[in-house]
Design an enzyme around this catalytic site. Sequence first.
Site, PDB file in Angstrom:
ATOM      1  N   SER A  22       0.843  -1.194   0.000  1.00 30.54           N
ATOM      2  CA  SER A  22       0.000   0.000   0.000  1.00 30.54           C
ATOM      3  C   SER A  22       0.887   1.256   0.000  1.00 30.54           C
ATOM      4  CB  SER A  22      -0.867  -0.042   1.262  1.00 30.54           C
ATOM      5  OG  SER A  22      -1.896   0.889   1.187  1.00 30.54           O
ATOM      6  N   PRO A  23       0.426   2.320  -0.636  1.00 36.71           N
ATOM      7  CA  PRO A  23       1.229   3.554  -0.614  1.00 36.71           C
ATOM      8  C   PRO A  23       1.451   4.032   0.824  1.00 36.71           C
ATOM      9  CG  PRO A  23      -0.594   3.728  -2.172  1.00 36.71           C
ATOM     10  CD  PRO A  23      -0.821   2.466  -1.389  1.00 36.71           C
ATOM     11  N   CYS A  25       3.449   7.184   2.939  1.00 34.38           N
ATOM     12  CA  CYS A  25       4.267   8.404   2.947  1.00 34.38           C
ATOM     13  C   CYS A  25       5.502   8.201   3.817  1.00 34.38           C
ATOM     14  CB  CYS A  25       3.461   9.569   3.502  1.00 34.38           C
ATOM     15  SG  CYS A  25       2.193  10.130   2.366  1.00 34.38           S
ATOM     16  N   ALA A  57       2.126   8.559  -1.883  1.00 31.01           N
ATOM     17  CA  ALA A  57       1.401   9.636  -2.573  1.00 31.01           C
ATOM     18  C   ALA A  57       2.429  10.562  -3.216  1.00 31.01           C
ATOM     19  CB  ALA A  57       0.553  10.403  -1.561  1.00 31.01           C
ATOM     20  N   GLN A  99       1.305   6.034  -6.997  1.00 29.02           N
ATOM     21  CA  GLN A  99       0.083   6.715  -6.571  1.00 29.02           C
ATOM     22  C   GLN A  99       0.239   8.198  -6.888  1.00 29.02           C
ATOM     23  OE1 GLN A  99      -1.020   7.713  -2.461  1.00 29.02           O
ATOM     24  NE2 GLN A  99      -2.877   6.490  -2.708  1.00 29.02           N
ATOM     25  N   TYR A 181      -7.945  14.114   0.590  1.00 25.05           N
ATOM     26  CA  TYR A 181      -7.109  14.906  -0.316  1.00 25.05           C
ATOM     27  C   TYR A 181      -7.966  15.446  -1.466  1.00 25.05           C
ATOM     28  CZ  TYR A 181      -3.624  13.084   2.774  1.00 25.05           C
ATOM     29  OH  TYR A 181      -2.931  12.787   3.929  1.00 25.05           O
ATOM     30  N   ARG A 229      -8.042   5.014  -5.657  1.00 21.67           N
ATOM     31  CA  ARG A 229      -8.313   4.779  -4.230  1.00 21.67           C
ATOM     32  C   ARG A 229      -9.445   5.693  -3.788  1.00 21.67           C
ATOM     33  NH1 ARG A 229      -3.958   4.154   0.632  1.00 21.67           N
ATOM     34  NH2 ARG A 229      -4.237   1.981   0.054  1.00 21.67           N
ATOM     35  N   ARG A 323       1.262  -1.198   7.335  1.00 23.88           N
ATOM     36  CA  ARG A 323       2.068  -1.289   8.550  1.00 23.88           C
ATOM     37  C   ARG A 323       2.732  -2.654   8.749  1.00 23.88           C
ATOM     38  NH1 ARG A 323      -1.985   1.879  12.503  1.00 23.88           N
ATOM     39  NH2 ARG A 323      -3.371   1.569  10.733  1.00 23.88           N
TER      40      ARG A 323
HETATM   41  C1  531 Z   1      -3.517   7.981   7.073  1.00 27.70           C
HETATM   42  C2  531 Z   1      -4.974   8.228   6.831  1.00 27.70           C
HETATM   43  C3  531 Z   1      -5.788   7.143   6.600  1.00 27.70           C
HETATM   44  C4  531 Z   1      -7.116   7.316   6.412  1.00 27.70           C
HETATM   45  C5  531 Z   1      -7.662   8.576   6.439  1.00 27.70           C
HETATM   46  C6  531 Z   1      -6.848   9.666   6.681  1.00 27.70           C
HETATM   47  C7  531 Z   1      -5.510   9.497   6.883  1.00 27.70           C
HETATM   48  N1  531 Z   1      -2.547   8.447   6.140  1.00 27.70           N
HETATM   49  C8  531 Z   1      -2.984   8.779   4.808  1.00 27.70           C
HETATM   50  C9  531 Z   1      -1.825   9.050   3.919  1.00 27.70           C
HETATM   51  C10 531 Z   1      -0.919  10.083   4.458  1.00 27.70           C
HETATM   52  C11 531 Z   1      -0.522   9.777   5.863  1.00 27.70           C
HETATM   53  C12 531 Z   1      -1.662   9.416   6.755  1.00 27.70           C
HETATM   54  C13 531 Z   1      -2.260   9.272   2.510  1.00 27.70           C
HETATM   55  O1  531 Z   1      -3.275   8.773   2.111  1.00 27.70           O
HETATM   56  C14 531 Z   1      -1.400  10.012   1.585  1.00 27.70           C
END
Ligand code: 531
Length: 357
Positions: A22-23, A25, A57, A99, A181, A229, A323
């Site tokens: 999964s992507p 960051c 992302a 992504q 986003y 997504r 994770r």
């Molecule tokens: C966690 C997140 C999951 C679900 C909803 C909001 C936030 N992530 C998302 C990530 C960035 C870091 C936190 C991205 O989707 C880019």
Amino acid sequence: MPHLFEPFTLRGVTLRNRIGVSPMCEYSAEDGFPNDWHLVHLGSRAVGGAGLVITEATAVEARGRISPQDTGIWSDAHAEAWARIARFIAAHGAVPGIQLAHAGRKASTARPWDGGAGVADEDGGWEPIAPSALAFADDYRLPHALSRGDIADIQEAFVAAARRSLEAGFRWIELHAAHGYLAHQFLSPPANRREDEYGGSFDNRIRFLLETVRAVRAAWPEELPLTVRLSCTDWAEGGWTLPESVELSRRLKAEGVDLIDCSSGGAVPRAEIPVGAGYQVPFAEAVRREAGVATAAVGMIAEPMQADEIIRNGRADLVFLARELLRQPYWPLHAARVVHQKDRAPVPVQYARAFGG
Ligand code: 531
């Protein structure tokens, strides 16, 4: 029914198994350029046996970064930096995916380990843009509302990013329309208060994403998968809902989208989310069944038998792990043994001695 280690084909691309990275960051880039950290982070998960490795992302324009340390692909030089990484992933048997993202009003924030609040101009931040001039939360920056011309420019940036992704060697695109986003901000009523054809009714709120998909699909080769997504629900009164996600997925499929990666949340702060093992799998299941499109399940998937069950029972076509793959980059190699598919473990020859070869 297929299982976790059965190959999966979309258009002209075959994944060696149903496991996707999964992507995630990393907040570790400078000026949007991926570096050795990204090579090792993504590369070790390809060596670890995943079928698909998707980048974090990656912003289609500099303003679209969540943090100043996000990766981007807004110039040919960025694409060149990505090419080395895509090449390594492919050389180790995984399909390299990217992504493509724009953070909209959730841009210009500090890295999580620096608190995550809005970053001021003098500290390297910028003014974010969004469908409406509404801040995500008190400690986020106030965005300015996009004009129609700005919208067209951003859609063009997505197309240019797709072209560069191809040049860089990526074979799979995921458009990020989740987690609050930019594209999700258009979908979600609490973030979208526009009174033009991009706001209000369902058809208007999905317009930005549908137009973007149409433009990217036209620029992205026919034989390569285009995926999206979604946050399948905002988990909030008055927010985006699962039935809307199902209907949007039908429309996306009609535009040539091949798979929906089913996540949730992120449009509004402080939503109450019942997080637990596989809590988003029912979204992948509903979209797959009701929209008739392939799906990926993501979120709190950590056990091999749990992942295998999702595929065997037709609840999703792919599982994306995040994770658990940070904890164990070689999870797929172990998982193959646990689900009695030892012979399908994608063990690199260099590591065969450790896996009974
Ligand atoms: C966690 C997140 C999951 C679900 C909803 C909001 C936030 N992530 C998302 C990530 C960035 C870091 C936190 C991205 O989707 C880019």
